[in-house]
Design a protein around this motif. Sequence first.
Motif, PDB file in Angstrom:
ATOM      1  N   HIS A 130       0.828  -1.206   0.000  1.00  0.00           N
ATOM      2  CA  HIS A 130       0.000   0.000   0.000  1.00  0.00           C
ATOM      3  C   HIS A 130       0.867   1.264   0.000  1.00  0.00           C
ATOM      4  O   HIS A 130       0.628   2.198  -0.759  1.00  0.00           O
TER       5      HIS A 130
ATOM      6  N   TRP B 282      -1.597  -4.348   2.418  1.00  0.00           N
ATOM      7  CA  TRP B 282      -2.967  -4.839   2.564  1.00  0.00           C
ATOM      8  C   TRP B 282      -2.912  -6.364   2.617  1.00  0.00           C
ATOM      9  O   TRP B 282      -2.302  -6.998   1.759  1.00  0.00           O
TER      10      TRP B 282
ATOM     11  N   ARG C 128     -10.225  -6.614   3.411  1.00  0.00           N
ATOM     12  CA  ARG C 128      -8.799  -6.311   3.554  1.00  0.00           C
ATOM     13  C   ARG C 128      -8.513  -5.684   4.915  1.00  0.00           C
ATOM     14  O   ARG C 128      -9.399  -5.106   5.561  1.00  0.00           O
TER      15      ARG C 128
ATOM     16  N   LEU D 187      -5.160  -3.471   6.813  1.00  0.00           N
ATOM     17  CA  LEU D 187      -3.879  -2.793   6.616  1.00  0.00           C
ATOM     18  C   LEU D 187      -2.910  -3.199   7.718  1.00  0.00           C
ATOM     19  O   LEU D 187      -3.207  -3.060   8.907  1.00  0.00           O
TER      20      LEU D 187
END
Length: 195
Positions: A104, A118, A182, A184
């Motif tokens: 990301h 991700w 998803r 992070l």
Amino acid sequence: IQTPVTVGRGQSAMVPILTNALEFHKDLLYNGTKMPRHPVATLRMKNTTGLSLERGPVTVLENGEYVGEAVLPFTPSGDEIVAPYSVELGIKISENTTHREETHALHIQAGYLIIENWTILEQTYQINNTTAQKQVVLIEHPRKAKYDLFDSPEPKETTPENLRFEVEVSAHGETTQVIKERRLMHRREELRSQS
């Protein structure tokens, strides 16, 4: 009981203590952890009787014909009743899960390389309808802590454990529902250790 009932010594009787019409709707509910491969025909209604309903057996009739058996859970007044009563063998569902990582962002901070990735989970539901009617299936997809939906349809309903997605399948048809989630993730590495 509104009307007095007399039962003779040594005899027994079944006495209706409650007669109420409840608004309901029927769902074909699929949950792969509870019943793999097929959805379950389920009646869902709200207990608007003003009384707590005890646990017990239920016979389900549709247009005057027997279609299945259910066990009614103990249901306090105002709670939702969910009563699965038969398996819909005319619909087959297969699942496939994939997992991948995508970068990301990269940052440099105080001698460290900060890497943001991700973690992406993609669940594919393949639905095959062999019946002669169009069917609507409600897929129960388990909620995952710290994961967010993206590039996916909005769920029709949300429960503490599941997201429910409504999928329409034509008669003798097949369709696919993809659900993407998803999260992070961050990690850091010393710049001096990089090549």
